[in-house]
Write a protein that holds these residues in place. Structure first.
Motif, PDB file in Angstrom:
ATOM      1  N   ASP A   1      95.375  15.188  81.175  1.00  0.00           N
ATOM      2  CA  ASP A   1      95.235  15.894  79.905  1.00  0.00           C
ATOM      3  C   ASP A   1      93.764  15.897  79.517  1.00  0.00           C
ATOM      4  OD1 ASP A   1      95.490  16.962  77.381  1.00  0.00           O
ATOM      5  OD2 ASP A   1      96.244  15.120  76.474  1.00  0.00           O
ATOM      6  N   LEU A   2      93.129  17.066  79.513  1.00  0.00           N
ATOM      7  CA  LEU A   2      91.713  17.163  79.163  1.00  0.00           C
ATOM      8  C   LEU A   2      91.527  16.850  77.681  1.00  0.00           C
ATOM      9  CD1 LEU A   2      88.805  17.966  79.973  1.00  0.00           C
ATOM     10  CD2 LEU A   2      89.390  20.320  79.324  1.00  0.00           C
ATOM     11  N   ARG A   3      90.725  15.843  77.376  1.00  0.00           N
ATOM     12  CA  ARG A   3      90.508  15.420  75.985  1.00  0.00           C
ATOM     13  C   ARG A   3      89.183  15.903  75.417  1.00  0.00           C
ATOM     14  NH1 ARG A   3      94.718  11.959  74.725  1.00  0.00           N
ATOM     15  NH2 ARG A   3      94.211  12.743  72.651  1.00  0.00           N
TER      16      ARG A   3
ATOM     17  N   TYR B   1      89.435  12.901  80.747  1.00  0.00           N
ATOM     18  CA  TYR B   1      90.865  13.149  80.871  1.00  0.00           C
ATOM     19  C   TYR B   1      91.658  11.900  80.503  1.00  0.00           C
ATOM     20  CZ  TYR B   1      89.314  17.114  83.743  1.00  0.00           C
ATOM     21  OH  TYR B   1      88.707  18.242  84.197  1.00  0.00           O
ATOM     22  N   LYS B   2      92.825  12.128  79.918  1.00  0.00           N
ATOM     23  CA  LYS B   2      93.803  11.059  79.741  1.00  0.00           C
ATOM     24  C   LYS B   2      94.847  11.235  80.831  1.00  0.00           C
ATOM     25  CE  LYS B   2      97.256   9.220  76.508  1.00  0.00           C
ATOM     26  NZ  LYS B   2      97.916   9.408  75.185  1.00  0.00           N
ATOM     27  N   VAL B   3      95.045  10.192  81.618  1.00  0.00           N
ATOM     28  CA  VAL B   3      95.932  10.274  82.778  1.00  0.00           C
ATOM     29  C   VAL B   3      97.015   9.210  82.656  1.00  0.00           C
ATOM     30  CG1 VAL B   3      96.066  10.081  85.283  1.00  0.00           C
ATOM     31  CG2 VAL B   3      94.062  11.135  84.231  1.00  0.00           C
TER      32      VAL B   3
ATOM     33  N   ALA C   1     101.283   3.590  83.029  1.00  0.00           N
ATOM     34  CA  ALA C   1     100.010   3.128  82.467  1.00  0.00           C
ATOM     35  C   ALA C   1      99.085   4.311  82.199  1.00  0.00           C
ATOM     36  CB  ALA C   1      99.337   2.157  83.430  1.00  0.00           C
ATOM     37  N   HIS C   2      98.327   4.214  81.109  1.00  0.00           N
ATOM     38  CA  HIS C   2      97.394   5.273  80.737  1.00  0.00           C
ATOM     39  C   HIS C   2      95.959   4.864  81.075  1.00  0.00           C
ATOM     40  CE1 HIS C   2     100.833   6.470  78.174  1.00  0.00           C
ATOM     41  NE2 HIS C   2     100.379   7.691  78.390  1.00  0.00           N
TER      42      HIS C   2
END
Length: 322
Positions: A10-12, A21-23, A30-31
């Motif tokens: 997810d491009l932040r 990015y949030k992955v 896990a993030h």
């Protein structure tokens, strides 16, 4: 790494120099925060890798741990644990917008945590757990881009310094980098402890004034200096600080003004900055303990305890060096 590269990203945020990015890993949920660097100025993959290895060895409660990195001809990734509580910039902007309370004790605690992390970065020797080995001074990697958006907050609102050392690989002549760091960069525009001290001083001024310069682009150091010069020092503090804790804010302002000196030889080291901020915290805690045990039982504020003295005589006035 294979799991990470397969996961949805997810491009932040995105800038000229990087994409964040949030992955979320499918296997364990896990993030992670993954920063993809662009336009990296590194002579080789070895230089990039060796620098990241050095950074990964810095273990401190106020430094965001580096989980891993990937360096290939096609891309360079830097991986951290994702912090869901956002950044100091988010907190400051929420306070300005009236969405969150930002009390003095939290401000002082965050400032002290940042100073502790930065002082650790610039330590001259490794501790005894490293079998007596010593770091060479030239192996210390300056932060280079210290600002509220790079100070993340954990679940307890404790600061975590992120982006440490990555500025080394950015092109300082690119306008995008200069714009993103406007207001935090020392006049000499170099990577050093004294330059990081300048950036830290600007963050202190933001905490004291309640102003955010990453959004407003104001020259906060110049404005505060002018207020002090015109003897309007008390007016630089925002309403939260001025109404409740201004007696402790004055010595912190002294620290900030020394940090943002135009001449780097006049700025303190990060160790000296930490020592002064801890002095303020200790003095405040001691006076609060004395107040809780006995103070103002008759409702009077006249000479009943040191808490009602604005500033101890041992502190210099904020404008004394300007």
């Amino acid at each position: 790494m294979e799991d990470l590269l397969r996961a949805a990203a997810d491009l932040r945020s995105e800038s000229f120099s990087s994409s964040l990015y949030k992955v979320k890993l499918v296997e364990n949920g896990a993030h992670y925060a993954v920063k993809r660097l662009k336009n990296v100025q590194a002579s080789s993959d070895d230089e990039f890798g060796e620098t990241l290895k050095k950074i990964s060895k810095l273990k401190h409660p106020n430094i965001l741990p580096l989980v891993g990195y990937r360096s290939t001809n096609e891309e360079r990734l830097v991986i951290y644990k994702y912090q869901s509580n956002g950044s100091l910039l988010n907190l400051l902007n929420d306070y300005i917008a009236g969405r969150k309370h930002f009390p003095w004790k939290l401000r002082l605690s965050i400032a002290c945590g940042i100073a502790r992390g930065m002082a650790f970065i610039y330590r001259k020797k490794l501790n005894n757990n490293y079998k007596g080995e010593h770091e060479e001074e030239d192996s210390i990697i300056p932060h280079g881009n210290l600002k509220p958006s790079n100070i993340l907050l954990n679940e307890n609102n404790e600061p975590l310094i992120s982006e440490h050392g990555l500025t080394k690989f950015m092109d300082p002549n690119r306008s995008g980098f200069l714009l993103s760091s406007q207001g935090y960069t020392a006049p000499e525009k170099c990577l050093s402890e004294k330059a990081d001290a300048y950036s830290f001083g600007v963050i202190l001024l933001e905490l004291l004034t309640g102003k955010s310069i990453e959004k407003s682009r104001i020259d906060l150091a110049r404005w505060v200096r002018s207020m002090v010069r015109e003897e309007w020092t008390g007016e630089v503090f925002d309403k939260e600080v001025r109404a409740n804790e201004h007696q402790w804010a004055f010595p912190v302002l002294n620290v900030a003004l020394t940090c943002v000196s135009r001449f780097q030889e006049n700025r303190p080291t990060m160790g000296e900055i930490l020592e002064r901020i801890e002095e303020v915290m200790i003095e405040q805690e001691q006076q609060e303990q004395r107040i809780s045990s006995k103070c103002c039982s008759n409702g009077s504020k006249v000479d009943c305890c040191p808490f009602h003295n604005i500033i101890p005589d041992t502190w210099d006035s904020p404008g004394s060096n300007y």
